[in-house]
Each structure stands twice: as C-alpha cells, then as structure tokens.
Design a protein around this motif. Structure first.
Motif, PDB file in Angstrom:
ATOM      1  N   GLN A 110     -21.871  36.814  20.790  1.00 56.49           N
ATOM      2  CA  GLN A 110     -21.288  38.156  20.270  1.00 56.49           C
ATOM      3  C   GLN A 110     -19.837  37.851  19.857  1.00 56.49           C
ATOM      4  OE1 GLN A 110     -23.184  37.649  22.992  1.00 56.49           O
ATOM      5  NE2 GLN A 110     -25.084  38.526  22.387  1.00 56.49           N
ATOM      6  N   ALA A 169     -33.170  41.841  10.583  1.00 54.25           N
ATOM      7  CA  ALA A 169     -31.835  41.477  10.219  1.00 54.25           C
ATOM      8  C   ALA A 169     -30.921  41.411  11.596  1.00 54.25           C
ATOM      9  CB  ALA A 169     -31.202  42.179   9.213  1.00 54.25           C
ATOM     10  N   PRO A 170     -30.054  40.223  11.508  1.00 56.25           N
ATOM     11  CA  PRO A 170     -29.002  40.044  12.501  1.00 56.25           C
ATOM     12  C   PRO A 170     -28.086  41.241  12.813  1.00 56.25           C
ATOM     13  CG  PRO A 170     -28.476  38.490  11.098  1.00 56.25           C
ATOM     14  CD  PRO A 170     -29.788  39.204  10.562  1.00 56.25           C
ATOM     15  N   VAL A 171     -27.742  42.014  11.251  1.00 54.20           N
ATOM     16  CA  VAL A 171     -26.867  42.969  11.312  1.00 54.20           C
ATOM     17  C   VAL A 171     -27.408  44.132  10.600  1.00 54.20           C
ATOM     18  CG1 VAL A 171     -24.796  41.543  11.044  1.00 54.20           C
ATOM     19  CG2 VAL A 171     -26.093  42.122   8.828  1.00 54.20           C
ATOM     20  N   HIS A 172     -26.582  45.331  10.892  1.00 53.30           N
ATOM     21  CA  HIS A 172     -27.053  46.581  10.254  1.00 53.30           C
ATOM     22  C   HIS A 172     -25.858  46.864   9.141  1.00 53.30           C
ATOM     23  CE1 HIS A 172     -26.936  51.050   9.786  1.00 53.30           C
ATOM     24  NE2 HIS A 172     -28.298  50.989   9.867  1.00 53.30           N
ATOM     25  N   PHE A 173     -26.303  47.294   7.949  1.00 50.94           N
ATOM     26  CA  PHE A 173     -25.313  47.666   6.925  1.00 50.94           C
ATOM     27  C   PHE A 173     -25.984  48.504   5.960  1.00 50.94           C
ATOM     28  CE2 PHE A 173     -22.902  47.100   2.922  1.00 50.94           C
ATOM     29  CZ  PHE A 173     -21.666  47.454   3.363  1.00 50.94           C
ATOM     30  N   SER A 174     -25.347  49.572   6.069  1.00 51.43           N
ATOM     31  CA  SER A 174     -25.974  50.728   5.082  1.00 51.43           C
ATOM     32  C   SER A 174     -25.020  50.740   3.816  1.00 51.43           C
ATOM     33  CB  SER A 174     -25.766  52.102   5.702  1.00 51.43           C
ATOM     34  OG  SER A 174     -26.043  53.212   4.832  1.00 51.43           O
ATOM     35  N   THR A 195     -23.095  46.799  11.976  1.00 49.89           N
ATOM     36  CA  THR A 195     -23.301  46.595  13.237  1.00 49.89           C
ATOM     37  C   THR A 195     -23.943  45.454  13.518  1.00 49.89           C
ATOM     38  OG1 THR A 195     -23.671  49.337  13.029  1.00 49.89           O
ATOM     39  CG2 THR A 195     -24.103  48.035  15.127  1.00 49.89           C
ATOM     40  N   ARG A 196     -23.426  44.636  14.590  1.00 49.70           N
ATOM     41  CA  ARG A 196     -24.285  43.465  14.963  1.00 49.70           C
ATOM     42  C   ARG A 196     -24.872  43.906  16.289  1.00 49.70           C
ATOM     43  NH1 ARG A 196     -22.768  38.934  12.630  1.00 49.70           N
ATOM     44  NH2 ARG A 196     -21.015  39.037  11.320  1.00 49.70           N
ATOM     45  N   SER A 197     -26.023  42.996  16.396  1.00 52.18           N
ATOM     46  CA  SER A 197     -26.883  42.989  17.493  1.00 52.18           C
ATOM     47  C   SER A 197     -25.974  42.707  18.809  1.00 52.18           C
ATOM     48  CB  SER A 197     -28.091  42.163  17.458  1.00 52.18           C
ATOM     49  OG  SER A 197     -28.514  42.156  18.756  1.00 52.18           O
ATOM     50  N   ALA A 198     -26.012  43.691  19.829  1.00 49.68           N
ATOM     51  CA  ALA A 198     -25.182  43.440  21.219  1.00 49.68           C
ATOM     52  C   ALA A 198     -26.117  42.471  21.856  1.00 49.68           C
ATOM     53  CB  ALA A 198     -24.902  44.653  21.692  1.00 49.68           C
TER      54      ALA A 198
END
Lengths: 734, 785
Positions: free
Chosen positions: B258, B40-45, B186-189
C-alpha cells in the motif's frame, strides 16, 4: 390404581415440560461458551484499540476533576427568574420558564438594583470566560501528554535522538512527535480564536459601563458560554463539553473491556432469570415488579463494574420507581381481588431465547471489535449499543408481559382497518392513512433520523398487514382459485393501498431500503394468494419497477451505478467491500476475531478501509472478516434456521386455529393474530437479512437495511426484541 | 369455507424460501459479470472527474470572471437555462462554492480571489447538452468535499498560480485550477499482504520464523519461508524487539504494497497464491536479529530495570534499597556477530519512572525518585523512547581506552615508554592512559614530548575501527552525520566511495537508518549556512604544548583534573567524555572490528537487514548491489599485532585486579575468573564526577533558578546541571562451540539511586554484571531453548 395413573400422568407431563426447558438450558450454555470464547479473542487483541480510549479519558481524567459549575442561564433563572423575564424581550430564546416560586416574588427592581444585578452578570460572564480558558489550557496539556503515551507505545514515528551539545556532554534533544505538534497547533488555534472572541464580544460588554439595553447582549453571551449558538465562542465551548462527554464514555468502555466476561455472564444471567421469571405462576403485577427488581439489580451490578452510570444520577427515575412501588403495594393490599389471574409464558421453541441472546451478543461483540479497531469516529458505538442491549434483556420479557394489551390494540386496529364499516368509517380509514403519512412527513421535517422512521414504518406495516392476513387474505385466495378475479381484486386492494401509503411515507422520509423489504414481504403473501406463477411475476415486476424508477433517483441511482460498475461508479463503497471480502477469503477462516484489519492491512495513519456504515449496513462483510466466507455463510444459515423455525412453528400451529369455529372465539382470535404477527415478523427478518447479505455480496444493489439483531441500531434492536418477546414468548395458561 | 382455502402459512413459508432462492440466484448470475469478477485494484469514477473538471474549468480570478461575464451576456440556450428545472439549485450550489473560494483567498492560499462563472459554465456546457441537474451534481460534489474535508480539499487541487512558471504550461489555456486524477482514485487498503519479517539464526545465518499458529499472518509467513528450510522459534520479533516498527519503517516502501512508492520499487510482479488466488505481497525482509538471543537478553534487561518477571528469579539483580526495586533505570544491550557484522540482538528496557520522567506520559508510577524539572533526568520537552541499544547516545568513558590503546601502541617511542599500559587497561587507570596518550616520558612521571603523534594516530584508529565515519568529510552533510552509519545496510552515510557506483543512491537513502556508531576527538562545527555537526580535531593544532600537558597532569590528586583553557578539550576526549559519544551498537561494532583485526579478517559495519526477497525467493537486485558494496567498504581495521595486544590487555579485566572482576565473580564464580574465559572486555564509567545526592541536587537547582534571577554570571558553574550517570560494559567473546571471538556485546545502563541517602547506588557496575550474565548464557548453555 387411579391415583397411580394420575401420578404417572403428572410425571409424564412434568417430564414433557422439563424436556424443552433442559434443552433451552443446554442452548444457553452453548451460546454463553461461544460468546465467551469470542470475547476472549476480542479482549486479547484490544490493547491497540484501547489506546485511543485512553487518549480520550486521559485528556480529562486526572487534572480536571472539578466539574464546571452550573450554567449561568440556570443560575440566573433560579436566582432572579422574574427579573430576567421582566428585563428581557419576550421573544428571547431560552428565557426562564415560569415557576410557582417566582410567581410570588414581586420583583420590580429599581433602576439602581437593575444596574447592580447587571453588573453582577458582567462579572460572572467575565469570570466564566476566564474559567473556560484555564480549563482548556489544562486540558490541552493533558491531551499532549496522552498523545505522547500513545506515540511512545506505538513507536512508529520515533527517531533516534541525534542532537548533541558540546557543553552539556549529552543532550537528549527529542523530536516532538507529530501528533503532539498537531495538538499544540490545535490548542494554540483554539486559544487564539477564543481570545479573539472574548476581545470582540465579551470584553466590550463586560468592561463597559452597564446599561439596561445590554441585558439582551449579556444573555446571548451567557448562552454562548454554555455552548448555545453558532458563533466561535459557542462552538468552542460545545467542543469542550463534547470532549468531557467522550472522556466519560471512554472510561466506561475501558471498564467494559476489562470486565467483559463478567458483563456477558451477567447479561446472560439476566436474560435467563427474566424470561424464567415470566414462566412462574405469579400475578402480572408481581411479574412486572420482579422484572423491575431484576433490571435495577443488573443496573447496580453494571455500575459496580464501571459499565454504567449510577442509578442515583437519575432522580426522576428513582422517584417514579418509588411511586410505582407504593401504587403496587396499594393494589396488592386493597385491590387484590381485581388482579388478573397469574399467567405464564413459554417460548415457541427451546432455541428462541438462547438464539436471541446469541445473535445479539455476537452482534455487540462485533461492534466492540469495530469500536476498538475501526475508524476513530466510531470508537464509542459499542457503548451506546451496550446500554441498548442491556435494556433489551428486560424489554424482552416485558414485551411478553404486555402482549395481551398489545394484541388487543392490534385486534382493534385490524377491525378498524379491515372490518366492514359504514361509508363514514371508510372515509375515516382513508383519513387515518393520510394522517399517518403526514406524521412521517412531520417526523422527517423535525429531523427525526431515518433509522427511527424506517423501523416505525416497518412496525406499522406489519401490524396493519396482520389484520389483512387474518380477515382478507384467505378469502382472496379462495376467490382467486375459484376464478373470481374481480372479487379477489377488491380484497387485494386493501393491501395495495397499504403498500402505496407505506411507499409514500418511505419516499417522504427518503428511506427506500425498508420499502424493498416490505415489498418483498407483500410479494410473498400475494404469491401465496395467487400461486407460484403469479407471485413470481409480481416479484419480478416489483424489481423491474425499482430499477426503472431508481435510476432517476439520486441515492438509488448511485447505488445501482455502484452495483453495475463497482470500480468506476461515483461511490466507492462497493469497491471497498469487494476488496475486503476477497482479502478475507484468502484465509480459510477469515482474519480471526479481534484481528480484522478494518482500516486496511497497511500501517497507514488514516483509516482508508471499509465504508463508515460497516456497523449497520455491512454486518455480513464484517462477519466475513471475522470468520471468512465459510464462517459467514454458516452463520447466515444458523440465523436463517433460527428465524425459519418460527415460520415452521406458525405453519404447524395455524391449521388448528385457523378454522371458522375458532375464529368465532375472541381468545382464539388473539391467538390467530399472535401467530400471524410472529409469522410476518419472521418473514420480514428473513427477507431483510437476505437482502442485506445480497447487497453486501453485490448480488443486489445496496439497500442500506440492517441485519436484524446483529447490526448496530437501538431502535432496530428494541423493536425486533419487542416482536421476539411479545409473539415469541406465548402466553400459555391464562 | 376456510377449510377449503388453499391458503396456509406452510405454503407461505415455502414461498419465502423460493423467493430467496430466485432473488439470490438472479443476483449471483448478475455478479458473474467480467467487470465484477476481475476486481480492479483501484476505484476511479471517470464521470465524476470529468464533471468536476468541466466545472473547475470555469473557475477564474474575479477580474477574468467579470470580462467573461461581459462576453457571455448573449448566451446560447441549452438544456440548462434560467427556466429549466434544477437551475435554482445550481445557482445556490454555485453561490456556496464561490463562498468557499472566497475563503481560500482570505486564508491567503491564493493571491487572487477566484469565482466560478455560472454564465460561462452554462454557455459552454450548452454545446454538450448537459442538464442543470448534472452540472449541479458536480458543483454539489465539490461543496460536499469542502464540507467533509474543509478548505484543505480546495487547497489540494492543482492551482496554476501555485506551480512553478515552467510547469504552468501543462494547464489548459484559460484554466486556472484542475483536479488531479489521483484525488479521485481509491486504492484497495488490502491490496496485498505486508511482507513477512524473519529473524536470523545467530550461528547458521538461516532465516527463523515464528513457530506459532494462532495468527493467519504467521501461518502465511511460515508457508512462504518453508522452501528455504527456515528454522522455527517460539519467540516473535514483534514481542521481543522494542522499537521494531522504527527499524522496519525505512523498509515500508518494499514491504507494504500500500505504500505510495511500492509500485516504483517492487512493481506488480511480486505475487503469490493465497487460498488459490493470486495476491500481491510485499517483499519479505530478513532481519539479522536472532529471536532466541533477543528474547533472552530482553528478559535480562527487563529484570535489571525493575520488571518482576518469573524468569528474573535466576538473576541476582541486587535491586533492594533502590527506587522501584530496579537495579538500573535503563538498560540497552547490543550483540553483533563478529565475522559478518550482523546485529544479533538489541535489547532495551527501562523502569516505569524513567519512562515517565522522559515522556511524562500517564499517571506517575509508584516509588519514583523526586527529580528536579528541566534537567537531563526530567527534560522540559518530553522525549520518546524506542530502543536504547540502537539509539541512546552516551559518553563511553573508559570504553575509549581500547581505542586509545590501539592508537598509542602504533607509535612506540623511546621518549615515551609504554611499560605498564596493559596493567593500566586492566584496572582502567585513566591518568596513566592519558600519560601515554599525550606522550609522557613514563606512565605516571616525567615530562612530555614536544611532538606527539599519538592523538592523531588514535583518531586514525577511530576511523579504522569504524567510528568517526564522515567526521573528516568536507561537506556539511558529512559533518552533520559525523560518526553515523546506515544500520540498515551497514554502509557509511557520508562517503561516496567508488564501490557505491552503480547503486541507485536515492533508492538506498530511501531505506537507510542512520545510527550513531561513535565519535571521538571531534569538535563542534557550524557552517555558514547554519548546518551544525562535528568534525575531526585538526592535528597537531589541537595538541597542547608540553608545558600545558605537564601542568594539567599535575592538577588534582590523581592528575588531569583541572585542565582548562584552549586545546584542553583533548583531555575530556581522552576520558571518553566531552564530545565523545557512542551507542551500544557502535561500541559493540568497535569491539567486533578489533576482534576481526586480530584475526586478520575484513570487518563490516553493523547492519540489520540480511535479505529482502520476493515471493520467488530472489533477493532484491538493488539490495544485492548494496550488500556487495557494504562487503568492501567496512571499517579498515588495524594491524593484527596491535589488535591482539589490545585484546590481550582487555582479557585481564575480569581477572583479579580488573575492573570487571567482581562482576565476573558474580556471574561465573571466583575460580572461573582467575583465568582466561574467552572474554575480552572493558568497563566504562562516565559521569562519576557528580556525586550529589537527590536532595542536594534539588537544592542546587532551586539555587540555580534563584541565581539566574539575579545579575550573577557564574550560576551555571556554581550550580551545575546534573549529568546522566551511565555504566558501560563491552566485550568480545567466544560463544558456545566457537574457537575465536565471534560475538561482540555492549551494555549500557543508567544507574539508579539509593532510597536511603539519595545517592547513586552503582558501586558495582551493573552493566558489567549484565554483560557477564549474557556471555555466560551464550557460552555455557545452548542458545536455543
């Protein structure tokens, strides 16, 4: 003819001895060339990273050459220790210690004298508060200039000068850089807070008529002025002291980067000379002194290159060294007959020492690269590891030198733990285990870091397990395969109890990563005893237990969650690792040494890249950044071969020494212990490496264990080095 | 017995390998899950977010909290109650969190004091059977964030009382604060590679890529541009363009995936295959700068400003006797392609002492002049330096003469003869130019016409040649940006011409790069709302009477020296000083427009962005629209006959008697400078009036400080501040193989002082020498190495 035959034999023996040495030299040269090549790349791309060190050092370098005077508390204790003890309440923290000099002073001051002394205290406190303020004003000005340097060189926030002034013709009115504005605000904030603190706490004490009851309060303020305490003043002073310390570290690091090839060459030379010195047929005392001389010479060399502080800055050390030299002289001249015969030490194979150097050097360069380009908070890590690594070069042969005594200790411990004893001694054994766990509990309560307790736990486990391997495991295997399962369990119970104690210590210290490694080592041994099927079943059972138990534990549960759903778990560490790895994999051989975007590929101001534990837990990922997946796998293969060769060595030698006749000879028993310790160490290193790699790749949940010899960590490096030196540089001719 | 044991270390070794294989193999199989493989391009909990939201829902002002407490007395029992495990920890965490909330009120971030109501929290969550441990985890999460980020974390939450009333409706009833989802995202840096940066070949307009392979990024960029048959150059723009990051900054939203606005501008479609995998890539940008020209001019600038490079051996910089062995303290060179308006080069360099004086950074370099503080040489507030060719503004001095001449010759009149004006241009005779500009009967003598259109026509010429853009605007914004254009796209900033219809103006302004081209004949302006800027002088109100002009012309030895009083600002402007300002890029642009006018061709404002392309090779549609608009709204230009006459006069400046003759001789030799060389240039020497030495200057500044401590009123006049001492040269020239003027160059330098007497050592115009040397390189040798 006979003479010729003897000569021929001698030549053959010499050639045979020379072969591995020559090969070792070849390995050393190859390792050095490789590391110098890496260093060249790190240095070539160091400019951007060095800017933040410059910022640190410029803040305190030029304008603040005058060091702060001695702490007020120290001054008072030296000047009037007895008076201080008399006037202050006994439970006052940081009270002057008793000294013989003060005991002879009958200091019973009159009220007038007390009054006068307290007045002096008042003046000194007021003056010190003023000194701090002046110092910060100067510091802040320097910091702002340094920030401007950085911004001018980066030129990212610059805008054209647009203002014009009709009267002056041209007005190059600048836009103050954002970093400078931030520093300005920070500086103002600090001074405002300080002034407020001085107004509220210092001024009422120093400006009011002095009374004896104020002594305690003055003492507290003086301590705050040295940075002790929790109030604003103490906190501000502490921050300032820290900034000074950081400036020093930044200077060292800049020098290290400047002199990088020479320092690496020097370290390599030190390792070669120290380990070869151990092979000379010199008396143990001479060997030890030789190591000391080499160590001191290297220290002076590093000092000359600006990579270490001067040895003169450590008077107790120099005094101890001087005393030791005198003792040595006395021993050599008056007790020469009692000296032990000259031993020599040789490594278990030609790649053993060069391999140690190659992996530690590469690990340190990796850390240097991260210190240069990764998160700001980690910018000094390379320095600490540099010193630890430099010490390791001497520790390696020193461990070999001390190995006979270490082996003796291990042997006695094994006898105590696994020998046949009376019931009383059995109880003692149990008590020792409980005491051991309590020690770890105490260490945890005393806030001794987990990485230290974890390494010590592994050390205790290996040493304890070694005796079991020698005295119990062969019998257990024999009995198991003879079908006497119940009798086998009696022999296995010792190892199980050990594992339970270790697990208890690991849970108490909240460090469960090493537990997994140790469990796997034990599983390997049990599998060896019980055969493939039983061993594998045990292993699977262990993993199942970890998963089932782990779900309910905060940290383990979080890591399991991150492993299951990297992109929606509470922690995003695994997601970041996966993003980075997939990015590094897009290029055949990674981003290249010194060019890895640890903080991301964008020009974002804050570092949002890899997790902050990169230097310790995610070394494999970092290697992948340098050389891509292929390079990282090749490196892992090389490391595994290095450790596996130690296993092969032990397996080759063991049939010769693991015989009942041999075990009856005390010297041979030592050899057996040495082999087992090396074997267990190699298994542990391999398991730990593979577990951390599997964690990095999301094949296993993250465990928080490091890559031995490669990752950041002083205790880990030193303990591993002791094992490499003590059991890998084997005593050949006693 | 032991001999018969099946145990051996060899077997254990094999076991090690087997264990590893099983563990890693099992892990690998587990890792083949879809959720893991398709990253996934983003992390979200979502779990954390929901937990935190459920806690925040019970944060309320203290008054509301006490009411709720009263109503919550009879709370229903759930999984979390007083006797349940974890209740005490929850209580502790809530207490800590409430302390943080109190601090928030103390910091005056919120008007009211907010508290988390634990009773209400437990009561309402009882229905969802949440255990104390889960609740505590969420509250603790909030506390941890505050511990790490400080109160700033709480401030970044969405507080109802801090949003506009119209937007408060989106808050749930009884909800006072919430956490936006993006705070947990969080987006991938590394979510994509930055777009490549290419140069442009000055002759052919083809993209140029770095011909080096020691970086993965360069290799990638070479591969990306391979289909477009790009040229290769050994020079990298990153190495040779000072302040390149400033130039690229406005393009970040297109070039860096980014960037927060990247999805809005580019979307998710700009991808490419790297290493066999699909990868998001920022849009590639092609800058107009020619790497070879740039490298060559950058070397020239650095050599003249004191850098000891091996390549400097071929330039006779004549720096001996000066501080830092630098011929000049600062140099900026801009080259513009005449037909297209592309900025071909923007070289910039300064001596270490100049840099230190302006920025006050680092230790003081060796061999620096002792300059007084708080002056233009050593400003009180330090400055940052980027690229002098683009951003350094200076009075152009005599460089305004071509502009003046273009206005003057538009109005030929029997009462105001122009005989000798061309010669006056050759020797840069300011007095005669002012005579002509102010409509004197003859150059050097006679009375002045009462009515004179030449200043107004000159102002008109300035507009038509690309200067004073927006200075005639009626809005504050236009006046604040008087004389500026968007260097990124070559568009005037202040105007909204019909050609810009259909262009997303917000989108354009997000990537603009305002740079001053030039302004002359302007006066300061300050609006009622406090906006300051410049506006065109009004005509004929700004024209002094003929008597005043005559008096002024007669003042001093040469004339036009002491011209004080109202309406006399025009004299300063005529000298190219006062409020007249320009940048090297702006001056080169003026020259390019003159050349285009002489050819009868349309002109363009200078621009640096040639193309912004996706991975499919297609130009960004928005940019295409902007470029189409830029093609039609360039400077209007002047009549070809006028332009040709001005250029013809400028062609003589490098001939004997011209101001650039000695520089020409140094560069080309005396023989070559006696005839036309395909160069039409002009020198500029503003700030000559101040001839004080460094020691006199220091003395004056001390006296000024003392004077200001007294009650004296004329300190500023008595002890004037020093002025920067600039030297200019600007020209249009025919580069190798060209039959027409195809390149315009402008050089700006700051003079250096002689060490012996502390006076400026600028008898020879260094800017003219540098300009000639640059022209020589591009006329006589191939531009490519």
């Amino acid at each position: 003819m006979a003479v010729k035959a003897v000569e021929a034999q001698s030549i053959t023996a010499r050639r045979a001895a020379l072969g591995p040495v020559a090969l070792e030299w070849v390995f050393f040269v190859l390792a050095l060339c490789f590391v110098l090549w890496l260093a060249h790349d790190v240095k070539r791309h160091a400019q951007d990273g060095e800017l933040r060190w410059q910022k640190d050092s410029q803040a305190a370098a030029s304008g603040l050459s005058t060091a702060m005077p001695m702490s007020l508390i120290d001054v008072w204790c030296q000047r009037e220790g007895a008076f201080v003890r008399k006037i202050m309440s006994p439970d006052t923290p940081g009270l002057c210690r008793w000294s013989p000099a003060s005991a002879f002073k009958s200091d019973v001051p009159s009220p007038e004298a007390t009054h006068a002394r307290l007045q002096v205290w008042q003046q000194e406190i007021a003056s010190r508060a003023q000194q701090w303020r002046q110092r910060w004003t100067a510091e802040d000005a320097l910091q702002m200039r340094a920030a401007m340097t950085a911004e001018a060189m980066n030129a990212t926030d610059e805008w054209p000068a647009q203002g014009m002034d009709a009267a002056a013709g041209v007005l190059l009115e600048p836009q103050v850089p954002s970093e400078v504005s931030r520093l300005q605000a920070q500086s103002n904030n600090r001074l405002v807070q300080w002034d407020q603190w001085v107004k509220e706490w210092v001024a009422p004490l120093t400006q009011s008529p002095v009374a004896e009851v104020q002594a305690d309060a003055l003492w507290w303020v003086a301590r705050a002025l040295e940075g002790v305490g929790t109030d604003v003043g103490a906190r501000t002073v502490r921050q300032s002291i820290r900034a000074q310390d950081q400036a020093k570290r930044a200077d060292y690091l800049q020098n290290i980067v400047q002199q990088l090839p020479w320092l690496l060459l020097g370290h390599c030379l030190l390792t070669v000379l120290a380990t070869h010195w151990m092979r000379s047929r010199a008396a143990p005392l001479h060997q030890f002194n030789g190591l000391l001389v080499l160590g001191m010479a290297s220290w002076l060399g590093a000092f000359a290159l600006g990579a270490a502080p001067s040895p003169v800055a450590y008077p107790p050390l120099l005094i101890a060294l001087g005393v030791w030299m005198v003792v040595s002289w006395v021993v050599v001249h008056f007790f020469s007959r009692t000296a032990a015969p000259p031993p020599t030490y040789k490594p278990i194979n030609a790649s053993w020492i060069p391999g140690w150097w190659l992996f530690t050097a590469t690990g340190w360069l990796l850390l240097l690269d991260q210190s240069l380009h990764f998160h700001d908070r980690l910018r000094f890590l390379a320095l600490e590891q540099w010193w630890a690594w430099a010490v390791s070069a001497v520790l390696l042969p020193l461990a070999a030198w001390a190995s006979p005594w270490l082996l003796l200790a291990v042997q006695r411990l094994a006898h105590f733990l696994w020998g046949r004893h009376s019931r009383a001694k059995m109880v003692m054994r149990g008590l020792l285990g409980v005491v051991g766990v309590l020690v770890f509990f105490l260490a945890h309560r005393l806030n001794i870091p987990q990485y230290v307790t974890g390494e010590v736990l592994k050390l205790v486990f290996l040493v304890s397990l070694c005796g079991w391997c020698v005295w119990k495991m062969p019998f257990a295997a024999q009995l198991w395969h003879a079908g006497h399962a119940r009798a086998t369990l009696r022999d296995l119970s010792g190892a199980m109890v050990l594992m339970v104690l270790v697990a208890a210590a690991a849970f108490i210290t909240s460090d469960k990563g090493p537990l997994l490694v140790m469990a796997m080592v034990l599983a390997v041994l049990l599998a060896t005893v019980m055969g493939w099927t039983g061993g594998m079943a045990l292993l699977m059972l262990g993993f199942g237990a970890i998963f089932l138990v782990g779900v309910d534990l905060d940290v383990v549960g979080e890591r399991l969650e991150a492993w299951r759903d990297p992109f929606s778990a509470a922690r995003d560490d695994m997601a970041r690792l996966m993003w980075f790895q997939s990015e590094a994999a897009r290029f055949d051989w990674g981003f290249g040494v010194g060019q890895v975007p640890w903080c991301g590929t964008s020009r974002l101001q804050a570092c949002h890249g890899l997790p902050l534990q990169l230097q310790s837990d995610y070394t494999f990922t970092a290697i992948m950044g340098w050389w891509g997946p292929w390079g990282a796998w090749l490196w892992l293969l090389l490391f595994s071969l290095y450790a596996y060769r130690a296993l092969v060595h032990c397996a080759t030698v063991s049939p010769q020494v693991l015989t009942p006749l041999q075990l009856l000879q005390p010297a041979a028993v030592k050899e057996v212990f040495s082999i087992h310790l090396l074997f267990l160490f190699a298994v542990l290193v391999l398991m730990q490496t593979w577990i951390t790699v599997a964690g990095n790749l999301s094949w296993l949940p993250l465990t928080g264990v490091t890559w031995p010899l490669m990752s950041y960590g002083k205790s880990s490096l030193w303990i591993t080095t002791v094992f490499v030196g003590a059991w890998g540089l084997r005593r050949a001719h006693a | 017995m032991l001999e018969q044991a099946r145990f051996s270390l060899a077997r254990a070794g094999v076991m090690v390998g087997l264990c590893a294989t099983v563990v890693l193999g099992a892990g690998w199989v587990m890792n083949q899950r879809e959720a893991v493989r398709t990253q996934a391009p983003v992390h979200f909990s979502a779990r954390t977010w929901q937990g935190v939201q459920s806690v925040l829902r019970h944060v309320a002002p203290v008054s509301a909290t006490s009411q709720a407490m009263a109503s919550a007395q009879a709370s229903a029992g759930g999984l979390c109650a007083a006797a349940q495990p974890g209740f005490e920890r929850l209580q502790k965490s809530v207490t800590v969190f409430n302390l943080h909330l109190t601090q928030l009120a103390r910091a005056s971030f919120v008007r009211q004091t907010y508290q988390l109501n634990i009773e209400r929290l437990i009561q309402e969550t009882a229905q969802s059977d949440q255990a104390c441990v889960e609740l505590q985890r969420s509250v603790q999460w909030l506390n941890d964030q505050v511990r790490r980020q400080g109160l700033g974390f709480l401030q970044s939450l969405s507080w109802k009382e801090r949003v506009a009333e119209s937007a408060q409706a989106r808050f749930e009833l009884q909800s006072w604060v919430s956490m936006p989802k993006h705070m947990l995202t969080t987006r991938s840096a590394w979510s994509g590679l930055p777009g490549c940066v290419y140069g442009t070949d000055a002759k052919t307009g083809q993209p140029v890529v770095v011909d080096r392979a020691d970086s993965a990024t360069w290799k990638f960029c070479q591969a990306e541009v391979a289909a477009q048959q790009a040229l290769r150059s050994p020079f990298s723009l990153w190495d040779h363009v000072p302040g390149l990051s400033t130039l690229l900054e406005p393009l970040s939203a297109w070039r860096l995936p980014q960037h927060a606005q990247y999805p809005e501008h580019v979307g998710d479609e700009n991808t490419t295959q790297v290493g066999g995998q699909k990868q998001t890539v920022g849009m590639h940008v092609q800058l107009s700068i020619d790497p070879s020209w740039q490298a060559s001019l950058q070397t020239l600038a650095e050599c003249f400003s004191g850098k000891a490079l091996p390549a400097c051996a071929r330039f006779a910089t004549q720096a001996d006797g000066r501080y830092e062995k630098a011929r000049v303290r600062m140099a900026g060179l801009a080259v513009i392609d005449v037909p297209t308006g592309r900025l071909v080069a923007a070289a910039s360099a300064n001596s270490p002492c100049y840099s230190h004086d302006k920025t006050r950074l680092g230790p003081l370099p060796a061999d620096c002049p002792n300059l007084p503080e708080d002056t233009v040489h050593k400003p009180r507030v330090p400055q940052t330096l980027t690229n002098h060719a683009l951003f350094t503004q200076a009075p152009p001095g005599s460089l305004v003469k071509p502009l003046l001449m273009s206005g003057i010759v538009m109005h030929e009149s029997a009462q105001a003869s122009l005989v000798g004006l061309d010669q006056a241009m050759q020797r840069s005779d300011s007095q005669q130019f002012l005579d002509a500009f102010l409509c004197r009967q003859k150059l050097g003598q006679g009375s002045f016409s009462a009515s004179c259109d030449r200043p107004a026509l000159t102002l008109k010429s300035a507009h038509r040649l690309g200067w004073n853009s927006g200075c005639d605007g009626l809005t504050d914004a236009a006046r604040a940006q008087c004389g500026m254009v968007d260097l990124m796209h070559g568009l005037p900033l202040a105007q909204r011409p019909p050609q810009l219809q259909g262009v997303d103006v917000l989108n354009w302004r997000a990537s603009d790069l305002p740079v001053l081209m030039g302004q002359t004949l302007v006066q300061p302006f300050r609006s009622a709302s406090g906006v300051s800027g410049y506006q065109d002088m009004p005509w004929p109100e700004s024209l002094p009477s003929s008597e005043k002009r005559k008096t002024c012309a007669a003042s001093g030895t040469k004339g036009y020296v002491r011209c004080t009083g109202p309406q006399m600002a025009i004299i300063s402007e005529g000298y190219g000083q006062g409020n007249t300002l320009a940048t090297p890029t702006g001056v080169a642009s003026l020259m390019a427009t003159l050349a285009n006018s002489s050819h009868g061709q349309a002109s363009h404002h200078p621009h640096v962005l040639v193309d912004r392309v996706g991975t499919d090779g297609q130009t960004d549609a928005q940019l295409q629209r902007l470029q189409r608009a830029a093609l039609t709204i360039g400077p209007e230009g002047i009549e070809p006959t006028v332009a040709r006459r001005v250029l013809a006069a400028m062609e003589k400046t490098h001939m004997p008697g011209g101001t650039a003759y000695s520089a020409c001789v140094r560069a080309f030799g005396a023989e070559a400078c006696s005839a036309s060389r395909g160069v039409a240039g002009k020198t500029g020497t503003p700030g000559d009036a101040d001839e004080r030495s460094l020691s006199q200057l220091a003395q004056d500044m001390r006296a000024r400080a003392q004077c200001r401590n007294t009650t004296a009123k004329n300190c500023a006049q008595q002890f004037p501040l020093p002025r920067p001492r600039y030297r200019w040269y600007a020209a249009v020239f025919k580069s190798q193989g060209s039959e027409r003027y195809d390149k315009a160059i402008a050089v700006l330098v700051h003079s250096n002082w002689r060490k012996s007497d502390g006076r400026y050592a600028d008898d020879q115009n260094a800017a003219a020498e540098m300009g000639m040397l640059a022209i020589k390189q591009f006329q006589t040798a191939p531009a490519k190495p």
